[in-house]
Design a protein around this motif. Structure first.
Motif, short mmCIF file in Angstrom:
data_model
loop_
_atom_site.label_atom_id
_atom_site.label_comp_id
_atom_site.label_asym_id
_atom_site.label_seq_id
_atom_site.Cartn_x
_atom_site.Cartn_y
_atom_site.Cartn_z
N TYR A 63 0.83 -1.20 0.00
CA TYR A 63 0.00 0.00 0.00
C TYR A 63 0.87 1.25 0.00
O TYR A 63 2.06 1.22 0.34
CB TYR A 63 -0.93 0.00 1.22
CG TYR A 63 -0.23 0.12 2.56
CD1 TYR A 63 -0.14 1.35 3.22
CD2 TYR A 63 0.35 -0.99 3.18
CE1 TYR A 63 0.49 1.47 4.44
CE2 TYR A 63 0.98 -0.89 4.40
CZ TYR A 63 1.06 0.34 5.04
OH TYR A 63 1.69 0.45 6.25
N SER A 64 0.25 2.33 -0.39
CA SER A 64 0.88 3.64 -0.36
C SER A 64 0.29 4.43 0.79
O SER A 64 -0.93 4.41 1.01
CB SER A 64 0.63 4.36 -1.69
OG SER A 64 1.08 5.71 -1.64
N TRP A 65 1.16 5.14 1.53
CA TRP A 65 0.68 5.91 2.68
C TRP A 65 1.42 7.23 2.76
O TRP A 65 2.61 7.32 2.45
CB TRP A 65 0.91 5.14 3.99
CG TRP A 65 0.50 5.93 5.21
CD1 TRP A 65 -0.73 5.94 5.80
CD2 TRP A 65 1.30 6.85 5.97
NE1 TRP A 65 -0.75 6.81 6.86
CE2 TRP A 65 0.49 7.39 6.99
CE3 TRP A 65 2.63 7.28 5.86
CZ2 TRP A 65 0.96 8.31 7.92
CZ3 TRP A 65 3.10 8.23 6.77
CH2 TRP A 65 2.27 8.72 7.79
N SER A 66 0.71 8.27 3.16
CA SER A 66 1.33 9.56 3.47
C SER A 66 0.45 10.31 4.44
O SER A 66 -0.71 9.94 4.68
CB SER A 66 1.56 10.39 2.20
OG SER A 66 0.35 10.94 1.73
N SER A 67 0.98 11.38 5.00
CA SER A 67 0.19 12.33 5.77
C SER A 67 0.64 13.73 5.35
O SER A 67 1.61 13.88 4.60
CB SER A 67 0.41 12.15 7.27
OG SER A 67 1.73 12.55 7.64
N ALA A 68 -0.06 14.74 5.81
CA ALA A 68 0.33 16.10 5.44
C ALA A 68 1.76 16.41 5.84
O ALA A 68 2.48 17.15 5.15
CB ALA A 68 -0.63 17.10 6.10
N ALA A 69 2.21 15.81 6.93
CA ALA A 69 3.56 16.09 7.43
C ALA A 69 4.62 15.18 6.83
O ALA A 69 5.80 15.58 6.75
CB ALA A 69 3.57 15.96 8.96
N GLN A 70 4.24 13.97 6.42
CA GLN A 70 5.23 12.98 6.00
C GLN A 70 5.01 12.56 4.54
O GLN A 70 3.88 12.23 4.16
CB GLN A 70 5.15 11.75 6.90
CG GLN A 70 5.45 12.03 8.35
CD GLN A 70 5.44 10.77 9.19
OE1 GLN A 70 6.11 9.80 8.86
NE2 GLN A 70 4.66 10.78 10.26
N PRO A 71 6.09 12.53 3.75
CA PRO A 71 5.96 12.19 2.32
C PRO A 71 5.49 10.76 2.10
O PRO A 71 5.57 9.90 2.98
CB PRO A 71 7.38 12.39 1.79
CG PRO A 71 8.07 13.25 2.80
CD PRO A 71 7.45 12.92 4.12
N THR A 72 5.05 10.50 0.87
CA THR A 72 4.50 9.21 0.50
C THR A 72 5.56 8.11 0.54
O THR A 72 6.71 8.31 0.13
CB THR A 72 3.91 9.29 -0.92
OG1 THR A 72 2.93 10.33 -0.94
CG2 THR A 72 3.28 7.98 -1.34
#
Length: 614
Positions: free
Chosen positions: A323-332
């Motif tokens: 899966y691909s994951w990111s958050s506003a603070a951390q890159p994909t």
């Protein structure tokens, strides 16, 4: 700095740099240039053969990955990039969509997974058009094409190509059963492409086997057939209870099983390879998470991903979830979670990882149509007091802003702006009624929610009311132009990327799939409901615009065509309103990273000047 030459409108200013500080300048550009990668898609009968897209070359292109050897290879190399590709089931071929300069009109081509041979037209007897679905089997290939005449669906079997479906309304290829005996198509023969129906056809003669339509205002989406040969169960999205949920349709027996999950928000899912469980992606209030649903026991278990956005996911034959994951603070990052719970990075593209950014917080604002959810970001070093603020409106309209990493959001924060992203009525993930509330009055309905959030942002002390900028691309660009004309006192400037500016002219020139969508959204065509198109078109309100305007548009855009943009600019040019225009040689946006950086710099620099910070 330079200005863009070669057109009759005031040219957008292209700054040499956005920041005097060299480190800050390098940081924002590095976020865009950092290599990114999609979740790999593997051939179902040869899972070592994988295909993904990446911007590692500076342009989004198709890559192959042979897991048995570890070899990665760039497959496509085109000036304006390539985004759509898939492997054949046996892993011998890579199919990709070949259009011209981003115009989305073309045909599927294929080339061997092994390097050396050139791409060839995959199904020679299928005419060019806009893609409307593709399913590749070992014996059956189904291809959907859309043109100004409507939709046409083809099958290629035993060396012969047959047109088995044709209709003036939107239709597409949806899913092919594992044994290739059944094919599901999506259609809108009932006149509403926003809420499609499903039909199952036998691939032996393409006679109907079963139909499913849930009635007016309730769409159905075919996700995929069971991956087990002989299992004719189809995983389907429905919205019978006012939100998108799951059901399993046994297409052979024409029976179904609704799956009720104790989760707020909405879901999408895919099969585990043994068809005994589902991988569920759950979306709620701008964030998504992964779950496993056991079909026998009904047990739903969380895969414990951190808060953020799941950008894609699939289950390998051994049960590993990639899966691909990111958050506003951390890159994909593209990650792999084994069946025993071990989680690690699956693929690291070459080059430096993107610098991080600031997190988002949630705002819930009461509006005319209900509670509005917005995502809010403040610059990390922001001074006390109200800030210049960009209200960034997402496209779609049936999409949503999420807690995901965005180099675009981050550069606005670097420039000293707060960023407010509004999941207005029309957004997905908040139920069918919220999504469909814009029917019959698109644009103006969304802007009521934007106005409510704008009021909240000013009253809460977040935003300086004299320094608020409205911006967006595609549907967000349309909303930005409409906001400038219908809410002129709210905005210090407006930025519209690839927008609808003159809706009647846009309808005349856009791809047929969007005309079908617009008829469903507006309640008819410009000929049948002219007053609605007039009321909801930015060009109607151009005389009321008072703030500076920046418009960016692509020469080859089939979704928001260039002529209707020029109609708006012609009207704007007759007034003493400052505006700038940037025209680029691509379609509905650009897949070239240098071009994306250039356009972003134009937008931010324009806004800085408009609010008096430059």
């Amino acid at each position: 700095m330079s200005t863009q030459p070669g057109n009759e409108y005031p040219s957008a200013v292209v700054p040499d740099r956005l920041f005097d500080d060299a480190e800050a300048e390098a940081r924002w550009r590095a976020r865009f240039r950092a290599p990114r990668i999609s979740v790999p898609e593997w051939a179902i009968d040869a899972p070592d053969a994988n295909v993904y897209v990446s911007n590692a070359s500076g342009v989004w292109e198709v890559y192959s990955w042979d897991r048995s050897t570890g070899e990665h290879r760039r497959v496509t190399d085109r000036p304006n990039g390539t985004m759509h590709a898939t492997p054949s089931p046996d892993g011998r071929w890579i199919w990709w969509f070949d259009d011209t300069d981003g115009d989305e009109f073309g045909s599927w081509v294929r080339e061997p997974f092994a390097p050396g041979a050139a791409a060839e037209r995959a199904v020679p007897d299928v005419h060019d058009g806009y893609p409307a679905g593709l399913e590749i089997g070992t014996k059956v290939v189904a291809v959907g094409v859309s043109t100004d005449d409507g939709s046409e669906l083809f099958a290629h079997i035993d060396g012969e190509t047959t047109s088995f479906y044709k209709h003036e309304d939107d239709a597409g290829i949806a899913s092919l059963s594992r044994d290739e005996s059944l094919l599901v198509i999506s259609h809108s023969e009932h006149g509403d492409s926003r809420h499609p129906a499903l039909r199952v056809l036998s691939t032996d003669g393409f006679t109907p086997v079963a139909d499913k339509w849930d009635g007016e205002g309730k769409g159905l989406g075919a996700l995929e057939f069971s991956p087990v040969a002989g299992d004719q169960r189809l995983l389907v999205l429905h919205e019978r209870r006012g939100r998108e949920e799951l059901l399993i349709w046994d297409t052979a027996a024409d029976t179904e099983q609704e799956i009720e999950l104790d989760l707020p928000g909405e879901v999408v899912a895919g099969w585990y390879q043994d068809a005994r469980a589902l991988l569920v992606v759950h979306f709620h209030q701008g964030r998504s998470s992964l779950h496993r649903y056991d079909l026998a026991s009904g047990e739903l278990s969380s895969l414990d991903t951190p808060p953020g956005r799941i950008g894609g996911a699939g289950v390998r034959p051994d049960g590993t979830v990639e899966y691909s994951w990111s958050s506003a603070a951390q890159p994909t990052a593209v990650r792999a979670r084994t069946a025993d719970g071990e989680d690690s990075v699956l693929l690291e593209p070459p080059g430096e990882r993107a610098p991080g950014s600031a997190p988002v917080t949630d705002a819930f604002v009461d509006g005319i149509g209900g509670q509005i959810h917005a995502l809010v970001s403040r610059p990390a070093d922001a001074p006390e007091g109200p800030l210049p603020t960009v209200f960034s409106l997402h496209g779609g309209p049936h999409s949503a802003d999420e807690d995901r990493f965005s180099a675009y959001r981050a550069v606005w924060l670097d420039a000293g702006f707060a960023v407010v992203e509004v999941n207005y009525r029309g957004s997905t993930g908040y139920g069918s009624a919220w999504r469909d509330a814009i029917e019959g009055r698109p644009g103006l309905t969304e802007l009521e929610d934007v106005a409510a959030v704008h009021d909240w942002a000013v009253q809460s002390g977040l935003s300086d009311p004299a320094k608020c900028v409205v911006n967006g691309a595609s549907w967000g660009g349309y909303l930005s132009l409409l906001a400038l004309g219908t809410q002129p006192s709210r905005w210090a400037a407006g930025i519209a990327g690839v927008p609808v500016a003159d809706y009647v002219a846009a309808y005349e020139d856009e791809m047929e799939q969007l005309r079908s969508f617009d008829r469903a959204l507006f309640g008819g065509s410009p000929e049948t409901v002219p007053a609605v198109y007039r009321e909801c078109s930015p060009i109607t309100y151009v005389e009321a615009v008072t703030a500076p305007v920046l418009v960016l548009a692509g020469d080859n855009d089939p979704r928001c065509p260039i002529r209707q943009v020029e109609n708006y600019l012609d009207r704007l040019a007759k007034r003493e309103i400052p505006f700038e225009f940037y025209r680029f040689d691509a379609g509905h946006g650009s897949l070239v990273i240098a071009e994306t950086i250039k356009q972003t710099a134009i937008e931010v620099f324009f806004a800085l000047r408009a609010v008096g910070l430059r």
